[in-house]
Write a protein that holds these residues in place. Structure first.
Motif, PDB file in Angstrom:
ATOM      1  N   LEU A 257       0.827  -1.208   0.000  1.00  0.00           N
ATOM      2  CA  LEU A 257       0.000   0.000   0.000  1.00  0.00           C
ATOM      3  C   LEU A 257       0.864   1.260   0.000  1.00  0.00           C
ATOM      4  CD1 LEU A 257      -2.814  -1.062   2.505  1.00  0.00           C
ATOM      5  CD2 LEU A 257      -3.020  -0.782   0.018  1.00  0.00           C
ATOM      6  N   LEU A 258       1.955   1.241   0.760  1.00  0.00           N
ATOM      7  CA  LEU A 258       2.839   2.398   0.782  1.00  0.00           C
ATOM      8  C   LEU A 258       3.492   2.626  -0.575  1.00  0.00           C
ATOM      9  CD1 LEU A 258       4.610   2.014   4.261  1.00  0.00           C
ATOM     10  CD2 LEU A 258       2.934   3.748   3.591  1.00  0.00           C
ATOM     11  N   GLY A 259       3.918   1.551  -1.224  1.00  0.00           N
ATOM     12  CA  GLY A 259       4.535   1.682  -2.546  1.00  0.00           C
ATOM     13  C   GLY A 259       3.579   2.241  -3.574  1.00  0.00           C
ATOM     14  N   ALA A 260       2.316   1.756  -3.547  1.00  0.00           N
ATOM     15  CA  ALA A 260       1.309   2.244  -4.486  1.00  0.00           C
ATOM     16  C   ALA A 260       0.977   3.707  -4.220  1.00  0.00           C
ATOM     17  CB  ALA A 260       0.052   1.383  -4.388  1.00  0.00           C
ATOM     18  N   ALA A 261       0.803   4.055  -2.952  1.00  0.00           N
ATOM     19  CA  ALA A 261       0.480   5.439  -2.591  1.00  0.00           C
ATOM     20  C   ALA A 261       1.602   6.385  -3.002  1.00  0.00           C
ATOM     21  CB  ALA A 261       0.213   5.539  -1.088  1.00  0.00           C
ATOM     22  N   TYR A 262       2.836   5.949  -2.801  1.00  0.00           N
ATOM     23  CA  TYR A 262       3.988   6.756  -3.207  1.00  0.00           C
ATOM     24  C   TYR A 262       3.979   6.974  -4.717  1.00  0.00           C
ATOM     25  CZ  TYR A 262       8.913   7.947  -4.074  1.00  0.00           C
ATOM     26  OH  TYR A 262      10.075   8.554  -4.496  1.00  0.00           O
ATOM     27  N   GLY A 263       3.691   5.934  -5.481  1.00  0.00           N
ATOM     28  CA  GLY A 263       3.641   6.062  -6.937  1.00  0.00           C
ATOM     29  C   GLY A 263       2.584   7.063  -7.379  1.00  0.00           C
ATOM     30  N   LEU A 264       1.394   6.988  -6.790  1.00  0.00           N
ATOM     31  CA  LEU A 264       0.326   7.929  -7.145  1.00  0.00           C
ATOM     32  C   LEU A 264       0.724   9.360  -6.815  1.00  0.00           C
ATOM     33  CD1 LEU A 264      -2.545   8.515  -8.119  1.00  0.00           C
ATOM     34  CD2 LEU A 264      -3.359   8.018  -5.798  1.00  0.00           C
ATOM     35  N   ALA A 265       1.290   9.558  -5.629  1.00  0.00           N
ATOM     36  CA  ALA A 265       1.704  10.904  -5.220  1.00  0.00           C
ATOM     37  C   ALA A 265       2.762  11.466  -6.168  1.00  0.00           C
ATOM     38  CB  ALA A 265       2.228  10.873  -3.787  1.00  0.00           C
ATOM     39  N   VAL A 266       3.724  10.630  -6.543  1.00  0.00           N
ATOM     40  CA  VAL A 266       4.775  11.067  -7.453  1.00  0.00           C
ATOM     41  C   VAL A 266       4.202  11.398  -8.828  1.00  0.00           C
ATOM     42  CG1 VAL A 266       6.806  10.277  -8.745  1.00  0.00           C
ATOM     43  CG2 VAL A 266       6.670   9.897  -6.273  1.00  0.00           C
ATOM     44  N   GLY A 267       3.305  10.552  -9.338  1.00  0.00           N
ATOM     45  CA  GLY A 267       2.706  10.801 -10.646  1.00  0.00           C
ATOM     46  C   GLY A 267       1.947  12.114 -10.687  1.00  0.00           C
ATOM     47  N   VAL A 268       1.135  12.364  -9.662  1.00  0.00           N
ATOM     48  CA  VAL A 268       0.375  13.614  -9.598  1.00  0.00           C
ATOM     49  C   VAL A 268       1.319  14.807  -9.489  1.00  0.00           C
ATOM     50  CG1 VAL A 268      -1.230  14.962  -8.194  1.00  0.00           C
ATOM     51  CG2 VAL A 268      -1.708  12.553  -8.654  1.00  0.00           C
ATOM     52  N   ALA A 269       2.353  14.697  -8.647  1.00  0.00           N
ATOM     53  CA  ALA A 269       3.275  15.809  -8.425  1.00  0.00           C
ATOM     54  C   ALA A 269       4.078  16.138  -9.682  1.00  0.00           C
ATOM     55  CB  ALA A 269       4.211  15.483  -7.262  1.00  0.00           C
ATOM     56  N   VAL A 270       4.689  15.116 -10.306  1.00  0.00           N
ATOM     57  CA  VAL A 270       5.550  15.350 -11.466  1.00  0.00           C
ATOM     58  C   VAL A 270       4.742  15.860 -12.651  1.00  0.00           C
ATOM     59  CG1 VAL A 270       7.026  14.233 -13.187  1.00  0.00           C
ATOM     60  CG2 VAL A 270       7.322  13.721 -10.755  1.00  0.00           C
ATOM     61  N   TYR A 271       3.665  15.156 -12.994  1.00  0.00           N
ATOM     62  CA  TYR A 271       2.881  15.566 -14.166  1.00  0.00           C
ATOM     63  C   TYR A 271       2.035  16.799 -13.878  1.00  0.00           C
ATOM     64  CZ  TYR A 271       4.490  11.518 -16.682  1.00  0.00           C
ATOM     65  OH  TYR A 271       5.298  10.613 -17.336  1.00  0.00           O
ATOM     66  N   GLY A 272       1.648  16.998 -12.613  1.00  0.00           N
ATOM     67  CA  GLY A 272       0.935  18.218 -12.259  1.00  0.00           C
ATOM     68  C   GLY A 272       1.830  19.433 -12.403  1.00  0.00           C
ATOM     69  N   LEU A 273       3.083  19.329 -11.930  1.00  0.00           N
ATOM     70  CA  LEU A 273       4.023  20.438 -12.059  1.00  0.00           C
ATOM     71  C   LEU A 273       4.288  20.758 -13.528  1.00  0.00           C
ATOM     72  CD1 LEU A 273       5.984  22.435 -10.727  1.00  0.00           C
ATOM     73  CD2 LEU A 273       7.710  20.624 -10.753  1.00  0.00           C
ATOM     74  N   LEU A 274       4.485  19.731 -14.338  1.00  0.00           N
ATOM     75  CA  LEU A 274       4.716  19.953 -15.763  1.00  0.00           C
ATOM     76  C   LEU A 274       3.482  20.548 -16.439  1.00  0.00           C
ATOM     77  CD1 LEU A 274       6.644  16.667 -16.630  1.00  0.00           C
ATOM     78  CD2 LEU A 274       7.560  18.989 -16.709  1.00  0.00           C
ATOM     79  N   LYS A 275       2.314  20.124 -16.016  1.00  0.00           N
ATOM     80  CA  LYS A 275       1.076  20.641 -16.608  1.00  0.00           C
ATOM     81  C   LYS A 275       0.953  22.142 -16.408  1.00  0.00           C
ATOM     82  CE  LYS A 275      -3.975  20.116 -16.350  1.00  0.00           C
ATOM     83  NZ  LYS A 275      -5.091  19.311 -15.770  1.00  0.00           N
ATOM     84  N   PHE A 276       1.286  22.593 -15.234  1.00  0.00           N
ATOM     85  CA  PHE A 276       1.094  24.009 -14.918  1.00  0.00           C
ATOM     86  C   PHE A 276       2.318  24.870 -15.220  1.00  0.00           C
ATOM     87  CE2 PHE A 276      -2.021  21.842 -12.138  1.00  0.00           C
ATOM     88  CZ  PHE A 276      -3.168  22.431 -12.658  1.00  0.00           C
TER      89      PHE A 276
END
Length: 404
Positions: A350-369
Motif C-alpha cells: 500500500l505504501l509503494g502504491a500510494a507513493y507512486g500515485l503521489a509522485v505521478g500527480v506531483a511530477v505531471y501536475g508540475l509539468l502541466k502548470f
C-alpha cells in the motif's frame, strides 16, 4: 565464478532490454494508426533518457555507488566495484527495470501527450523518485526494512522482482499522469466508444516479447548463479498461464484481454516468485487476470479514466495484488517457503502504491502548470505521428495513395 555471474546477469539485462520492444509493440498495436510512430519513438527515447539519468544519478541514489572514476576503477579496480565489471553489468540489469516505469506510463498517456514533457518526467522519475523507493526496498536504505517492517511487522518487505517497486509504482504513477492529462478528445462524448486497436498482430507480438523477456526479469533477479532457482521460472510460467486462462474466460475471448492477461499474471507473481508454490502462483495469476479485465472496464467505462492501455489496472492493481499475495501464498501454511508476513506485505504494498500515485500527480501536475503536457485539439486530431515526428507509420503507402 565471477565471470559466470557477469555473463549470467548480462543475459538477464539483454532479456529485460528486449521487453522494451514488447512495450513499444503493445502500445503500437493498441493505439490508432495516426499515433503508431509516436509510440515506437517514445519508448526508445524514454529508454535512452532513463539510462543516462539512472547512470548519472539514480543508481547512486539507490545503491550509493557512482561511476565518476576512471574505467579501470569502475570495472573492478577500486573498492566498491566488483571484479570483471560486475557492478557495471548490475547497473545495466537494474537500469532496464528502472526504464520500465516510463514505458508503463507511456501506455496510459498515449495519443494526446506532448513529447518533450514526457522526456522531462522520465528524467525525474528514473533519476530520483523511483531510485528512492528502490533503495528502501532493495538496498535497505534509511533502515526501514529492519527498523519498521522486520521489527514491527514480523519480516522485511519482500519484492523479489518488482511487483511493487517497478509495476505498482509505475502503474499508480501512470494513474496520476492520466488524471493530470485528461481523456482524449471525443472519448466520453456521445456514446463514448473506445477506438479500435490499430493492429492485433502488433499487440500480440508486444505481449509475446514481454512474456519471453519476463523470465529474465524474474529468474535473473537472483543476480548470482549460486542464488538462481528453477522455482522462480515455474512460478512465473504458472502465473502467466493463470492470467491467460481467466482473462480468456471472463473476457469473452477478447484478444486484448487474453494477451494482457498473460502480463497481468506475470506482474502479480514478481514479488513472491521465489517463495510461492506453483499452484499458489497459478491462483495469483488467475486473480490478476480477473483484476485486469474487470478493472480495465470499470475504470475506463464507468469511471471515465482514459487509460489507453489499461496500465493502472495491469501494472498498478495487479502489482498491488502481487505484493499482498506474496504475504499469503508465501506462507508455509499454503505451501510457500516462508520468511514473509501478511502485515508486512500489505503495508509495504500500500505504501509503494500510494507513493507512486503521489509522485505521478506531483511530477505531471508540475509539468502541466509550467510547460504543459497535452497536445492542442488540432494536433491531437491530426495525430502525434504527423504533429511530432512529421511522418506516418507507412509513408510509402501514404505517398502512393496520395499520388493516385
Amino acid at each position: 565464478m565471477q565471470g559466470a555471474d557477469v555473463f549470467f546477469l548480462l543475459m538477464g539485462a539483454i532479456l529485460v532490454f528486449a521487453m522494451h520492444g514488447g512495450f513499444a509493440f503493445l502500445e503500437t498495436g493498441t493505439v490508432r494508426h495516426k499515433n503508431q510512430v509516436n509510440a515506437l519513438v517514445k519508448i526508445l527515447v524514454d529508454f535512452a533518457v532513463s539510462t543516462v539519468f539512472y547512470f548519472l544519478i539514480g543508481y547512486t541514489v539507490a545503491y550509493g555507488v557512482g561511476f565518476f572514476a576512471a574505467a579501470p576503477a569502475i570495472s573492478g579496480g577500486a573498492p566498491g566495484y566488483e571484479a570483471q565489471g560486475y557492478t557495471l553489468v548490475r547497473f545495466f540489469f537494474l537500469c532496464t527495470f528502472a526504464a520500465a516505469v516510463p514505458a508503463i506510463i507511456s501506455g496510459g498517456i498515449a495519443e494526446r501527450a506532448k513529447f518533450a514533457p514526457q522526456a522531462i518526467a522520465t528524467a525525474a522519475l528514473v533519476g530520483l523518485f523511483y531510485p528512492l523507493l528502490e533503495g528502501v526496498f532493495w538496498n535497505g536504505n534509511f533502515g526501514l526494512q529492519e527498523s519498521f517492517f522486520n521489527a514491527q511487522l514480523g519480516a522485511p518487505f519482500k519484492d523479489f522482482a518488482g511487483s511493487i517497486v517497478v509495476h505498482a509504482f509505475g502503474g499508480w504513477a501512470a494513474l496520476g499522469a492520466v488524471l493530470m492529462l485528461g481523456p482524449r478528445l471525443g472519448r466520453y462524448e456521445g456514446r463514448g466508444m473506445a477506438s479500435a486497436p490499430s493492429s492485433i498482430p502488433w499487440l500480440a507480438m508486444g505481449s509475446w516479447l514481454l512474456c519471453i523477456g519476463w523470465f529474465g526479469f524474474n529468474v535473473m533477479s537472483a543476480q548470482r548463479l549460486e542464488a538462481v532457482s528453477g522455482l522462480v521460472a515455474i512460478n512465473s510460467l504458472m502465473a502467466m498461464c493463470g492470467g491467460i486462462i481467466v482473462a480468456y474466460i471472463i473476457g469473452d475471448n477478447d484478444p486484448g484481454f487474453v494477451h494482457n492477461g498473460a502480463l497481468a499474471g506475470l506482474v502479480a507473481v514478481c514479488a513472491g516468485s521465489d517463495v510461492m508454490h506453483p499452484l499458489g502462483s497459478l491462483f495469483v495469476g488467475g486473480v490478476a487476470g480477473a483484476i485486469f479485465v474487470q478493472m480495465f472496464q470499470v475504470s475506463t467505462i464507468r469511471w471515465k479514466i482514459d487509460d489507453v492501455l489499461g496500465v493502472w489496472a495491469l501494472h498498478g492493481l495487479c502489482g498491488l495484488w502481487g505484493g499482498i499475495a506474496c504475504g499469503i501464498f508465501g506462507l508455509t501454511a499454503l505451501g510457500g517457503s516462508g520468511g514473509v508476513t501478511f502485515a508486512s506485505q500489505l503495508v509495504g504494498s500500500l505504501l509503494g502504491a500510494a507513493y507512486g500515485l503521489a509522485v505521478g500527480v506531483a511530477v505531471y501536475g508540475l509539468l502541466k502548470f509550467t510547460v504543459g503536457i497535452r497536445l492542442t485539439a488540432d494536433q491531437e486530431h491530426r495525430g502525434a505521428d504527423l504533429t511530432i515526428h512529421k511522418i506516418r507509420a507507412n509513408p510509402e503507402e501514404d505517398v502512393r495513395t496520395f499520388g493516385t
